[in-house]
Design a protein around this motif. Structure first.
Motif, PDB file in Angstrom:
ATOM      1  N   UNK A  73      20.103 -29.246  -8.006  1.00 55.01           N
ATOM      2  CA  UNK A  73      19.123 -30.328  -8.053  1.00 55.01           C
ATOM      3  C   UNK A  73      17.902 -29.918  -8.872  1.00 55.01           C
ATOM      4  N   UNK A  74      17.418 -28.703  -8.650  1.00 61.66           N
ATOM      5  CA  UNK A  74      16.249 -28.219  -9.396  1.00 61.66           C
ATOM      6  C   UNK A  74      16.532 -28.157 -10.888  1.00 61.66           C
ATOM      7  N   UNK A  75      17.728 -27.670 -11.243  1.00 63.86           N
ATOM      8  CA  UNK A  75      18.099 -27.589 -12.659  1.00 63.86           C
ATOM      9  C   UNK A  75      18.150 -28.978 -13.290  1.00 63.86           C
ATOM     10  N   UNK A  76      18.755 -29.928 -12.578  1.00 64.59           N
ATOM     11  CA  UNK A  76      18.852 -31.284 -13.104  1.00 64.59           C
ATOM     12  C   UNK A  76      17.508 -31.961 -13.235  1.00 64.59           C
ATOM     13  N   UNK A  77      16.604 -31.715 -12.299  1.00 65.61           N
ATOM     14  CA  UNK A  77      15.279 -32.324 -12.359  1.00 65.61           C
ATOM     15  C   UNK A  77      14.445 -31.751 -13.505  1.00 65.61           C
ATOM     16  N   UNK A  78      14.518 -30.430 -13.703  1.00 65.96           N
ATOM     17  CA  UNK A  78      13.743 -29.836 -14.797  1.00 65.96           C
ATOM     18  C   UNK A  78      14.290 -30.261 -16.154  1.00 65.96           C
ATOM     19  N   UNK A  79      15.601 -30.466 -16.245  1.00 75.43           N
ATOM     20  CA  UNK A  79      16.176 -30.977 -17.503  1.00 75.43           C
ATOM     21  C   UNK A  79      15.647 -32.369 -17.833  1.00 75.43           C
ATOM     22  N   UNK A 102      23.618 -39.949  -0.691  1.00 82.29           N
ATOM     23  CA  UNK A 102      23.787 -39.325  -2.010  1.00 82.29           C
ATOM     24  C   UNK A 102      24.800 -38.202  -1.849  1.00 82.29           C
ATOM     25  N   UNK A 103      25.995 -38.405  -2.334  1.00 81.47           N
ATOM     26  CA  UNK A 103      27.049 -37.407  -2.165  1.00 81.47           C
ATOM     27  C   UNK A 103      26.856 -36.228  -3.125  1.00 81.47           C
ATOM     28  N   UNK A 104      27.234 -35.049  -2.654  1.00 81.48           N
ATOM     29  CA  UNK A 104      27.163 -33.856  -3.491  1.00 81.48           C
ATOM     30  C   UNK A 104      28.054 -34.004  -4.716  1.00 81.48           C
ATOM     31  N   UNK A 105      27.715 -33.258  -5.757  1.00 75.30           N
ATOM     32  CA  UNK A 105      28.527 -33.268  -6.966  1.00 75.30           C
ATOM     33  C   UNK A 105      28.457 -31.927  -7.666  1.00 75.30           C
ATOM     34  N   UNK A 106      29.409 -31.669  -8.543  1.00 78.19           N
ATOM     35  CA  UNK A 106      29.450 -30.404  -9.268  1.00 78.19           C
ATOM     36  C   UNK A 106      29.620 -30.655 -10.763  1.00 78.19           C
ATOM     37  N   UNK A 141      42.457 -33.475  -9.318  1.00 71.51           N
ATOM     38  CA  UNK A 141      41.723 -33.380 -10.580  1.00 71.51           C
ATOM     39  C   UNK A 141      41.237 -34.744 -11.054  1.00 71.51           C
ATOM     40  N   UNK A 142      42.038 -35.767 -10.835  1.00 71.68           N
ATOM     41  CA  UNK A 142      41.635 -37.121 -11.228  1.00 71.68           C
ATOM     42  C   UNK A 142      40.440 -37.596 -10.394  1.00 71.68           C
ATOM     43  N   UNK A 143      40.441 -37.264  -9.103  1.00 71.91           N
ATOM     44  CA  UNK A 143      39.365 -37.705  -8.214  1.00 71.91           C
ATOM     45  C   UNK A 143      38.071 -36.913  -8.401  1.00 71.91           C
ATOM     46  N   UNK A 144      38.150 -35.768  -9.047  1.00 68.27           N
ATOM     47  CA  UNK A 144      36.960 -34.930  -9.229  1.00 68.27           C
ATOM     48  C   UNK A 144      35.864 -35.652 -10.003  1.00 68.27           C
ATOM     49  N   UNK A 145      36.246 -36.582 -10.849  1.00 73.14           N
ATOM     50  CA  UNK A 145      35.266 -37.317 -11.659  1.00 73.14           C
ATOM     51  C   UNK A 145      34.343 -38.183 -10.807  1.00 73.14           C
ATOM     52  N   UNK A 146      34.695 -38.389  -9.541  1.00 69.13           N
ATOM     53  CA  UNK A 146      33.860 -39.202  -8.648  1.00 69.13           C
ATOM     54  C   UNK A 146      32.681 -38.412  -8.087  1.00 69.13           C
ATOM     55  N   UNK A 147      32.687 -37.082  -8.270  1.00 69.37           N
ATOM     56  CA  UNK A 147      31.682 -36.229  -7.639  1.00 69.37           C
ATOM     57  C   UNK A 147      31.068 -35.290  -8.682  1.00 69.37           C
ATOM     58  N   UNK A 148      30.148 -35.787  -9.485  1.00 70.95           N
ATOM     59  CA  UNK A 148      29.535 -34.966 -10.530  1.00 70.95           C
ATOM     60  C   UNK A 148      28.089 -34.649 -10.189  1.00 70.95           C
ATOM     61  N   UNK A 149      27.605 -33.514 -10.675  1.00 70.56           N
ATOM     62  CA  UNK A 149      26.228 -33.110 -10.422  1.00 70.56           C
ATOM     63  C   UNK A 149      25.263 -34.071 -11.112  1.00 70.56           C
ATOM     64  N   UNK A 150      25.665 -34.613 -12.251  1.00 68.30           N
ATOM     65  CA  UNK A 150      24.803 -35.566 -12.947  1.00 68.30           C
ATOM     66  C   UNK A 150      24.536 -36.789 -12.075  1.00 68.30           C
ATOM     67  N   UNK A 209      22.141 -35.773  -9.111  1.00 70.26           N
ATOM     68  CA  UNK A 209      20.741 -35.643  -9.521  1.00 70.26           C
ATOM     69  C   UNK A 209      20.132 -37.017  -9.796  1.00 70.26           C
ATOM     70  N   UNK A 210      20.867 -37.857 -10.503  1.00 70.11           N
ATOM     71  CA  UNK A 210      20.349 -39.202 -10.834  1.00 70.11           C
ATOM     72  C   UNK A 210      20.061 -40.007  -9.569  1.00 70.11           C
ATOM     73  N   UNK A 211      20.979 -39.990  -8.625  1.00 68.29           N
ATOM     74  CA  UNK A 211      20.792 -40.771  -7.402  1.00 68.29           C
ATOM     75  C   UNK A 211      19.668 -40.207  -6.532  1.00 68.29           C
ATOM     76  N   UNK A 212      19.522 -38.873  -6.503  1.00 72.10           N
ATOM     77  CA  UNK A 212      18.426 -38.266  -5.746  1.00 72.10           C
ATOM     78  C   UNK A 212      17.083 -38.660  -6.357  1.00 72.10           C
ATOM     79  N   UNK A 213      17.019 -38.640  -7.676  1.00 68.82           N
ATOM     80  CA  UNK A 213      15.787 -39.038  -8.361  1.00 68.82           C
ATOM     81  C   UNK A 213      15.458 -40.506  -8.087  1.00 68.82           C
ATOM     82  N   UNK A 214      16.489 -41.345  -8.004  1.00 66.55           N
ATOM     83  CA  UNK A 214      16.276 -42.755  -7.660  1.00 66.55           C
ATOM     84  C   UNK A 214      15.686 -42.894  -6.256  1.00 66.55           C
ATOM     85  N   UNK A 215      16.138 -42.036  -5.329  1.00 71.98           N
ATOM     86  CA  UNK A 215      15.566 -42.029  -3.980  1.00 71.98           C
ATOM     87  C   UNK A 215      14.099 -41.627  -4.039  1.00 71.98           C
TER      88      UNK A 215
END
Length: 388
Positions: free
Chosen positions: A21-27, A171-175, A351-360, A363-369
């Motif tokens: 989260x910190x990395x995404x916010x500073x970016x 806000x679900x976790x993502x990688x 692997x197909x479902x992994x696209x539902x859980x991204x760090x991007x 971070x975006x949804x947390x920032x919206x909160x």
């Protein structure tokens, strides 16, 4: 925005979440300060924080259990807030930091709390202690501005605790999804290192060796399975207080040569030699290791708890069993051990479902909160000013 985060559990999934989260916010050009406790900091947190040059890290020893030292911690957090010119928002991660943040700064700035799995979700907690913790969560829930839940199950649990619905956000976790270029070569090297034949079927566990993760239940299931199937191996990747107990159990078992304790290392790299990923947890928020195993294209076998319901689709990319039911766990694992075609199909679905859980997305949804809470707080202050 200028954001202060506080975390006592500086390791595991919580530490991973905070740093992502910190990395995404500073970016995104936000200023981030993190007060962290070195007492439970793991190696990965320690190493990765060195690479986040844009984040200001402030060590302060926070004890996990409530005690007199919490008064000094409250004073430190409040003093740090004021000494650094204030913050637009303060975010506490896990129960200890969440309580401290709300008590120390709720009158100074909007505050957010992410439980990362409520303690009341632990089935091993006594009724008396569960009632006490639930009462504390309810009382603290009246303070502050927002509570972020990392899974649908955790959100529903928050509702059962009677936390204010208007303060709850999902806000679900993502990688960060891994590249595939090096996985084959890494897998070959690791299989050679551990002297695994082509026929070996590897069951893998990654995580802290603690009661919450129930690694001893996995051992009981593996022992049943391995006595019948000589090509099955179990890898434990991680450290923790149950390590010696597990090693003792393994040493006295007829399948001891097929139980490998790999220690604390890069779990995502180790997953390249796994054929099945197993996590028999007693309770969870949204475990990062499951997201990583999913992204690695592994079939998943876990328990019916927390955010695991969001990740595992039974019969499509894995199986779910009841907590502590090692016999059912052994049967589900055996089903996959005997069927390489099913392992392949389940892995493809993961692997197909992994696209539902991204760090991007996380971070975006947390920032919206953050922005929503800040806007509500600004509007509330404007109303108060107008009344005068």
């Amino acid at each position: 925005m200028k954001i202060l985060m506080v975390v006592e559990a500086s390791g595991g999934g919580v530490g991973r979440h905070v740093l992502d989260l910190a990395a995404g916010l500073t970016e995104r050009q936000h200023e981030v300060h993190i007060i962290y406790s070195p007492l439970r900091m793991d190696r990965l947190f320690s190493e990765r924080k060195q690479s986040l040059a844009g984040v200001r890290f402030v060590p302060y020893s926070l004890k996990r259990s409530p005690g007199p030292s919490d008064l000094a911690a409250l004073k430190f957090i409040r003093s740090y807030f004021k000494a650094n010119g204030g913050f637009d928002l303060v975010h506490g991660h896990s129960s200890k930091a969440g309580a401290l943040v709300r008590l120390a700064t709720a009158d100074l700035a909007p505050t957010v709390y992410t439980p990362h799995a409520f303690k009341t979700m632990d089935p091993g907690l006594s009724k008396a202690k569960k009632a006490l913790v639930a009462a504390a969560e309810f009382a603290l829930g009246q303070i502050g501005n927002g509570i972020i839940l990392v899974s649908q199950d955790e959100y529903e649990h928050a509702r059962k605790l009677n936390l204010p619905k208007q303060k709850l956000y999902l806000v679900k976790n993502g990688i960060k999804l891994p590249g595939r270029s090096e996985s084959t070569s890494v897998s070959l090297e690791l299989r050679k290192k551990y002297k695994l034949s082509e026929e070996a079927v590897v069951l893998g566990f990654v995580g802290r060796l603690v009661p919450q993760k129930a690694p001893e239940i996995l051992f009981k299931a593996f022992e049943l399975l391995a006595l019948e199937h000589k090509n099955v191996y179990l890898f434990y990747v991680g450290q923790g207080p149950l390590l010696q107990l597990l090693q003792k159990k393994a040493a006295g078992s007829p399948v001891k040569d097929r139980v490998i304790f790999a220690g604390e290392q890069d779990g995502s790299a180790m997953m390249s030699i796994f054929d099945v990923f197993v996590l028999p947890s007693r309770y969870e928020g949204m475990p990062y290791v499951m997201l990583e195993a999913q992204a690695a294209g592994l079939p998943l076998v876990s328990t019916k708890v927390g955010g695991i319901w969001d990740i595992v689709q039974p019969g499509r990319n894995g199986y779910l069993v009841e907590v502590e039911d090692y016999r059912e766990l052994a049967l589900k694992l055996e089903d996959l051990v005997l069927d390489p075609h099913k392992r392949r199909l389940f892995g493809q679905e993961s692997q197909a479902r992994a696209k539902l859980f991204t760090v991007e997305q996380m971070v975006r949804q947390t920032l919206e909160v953050y922005e929503s809470i800040s806007q509500k707080q600004f509007a509330k202050k404007a109303v108060v000013r107008n009344e005068y």
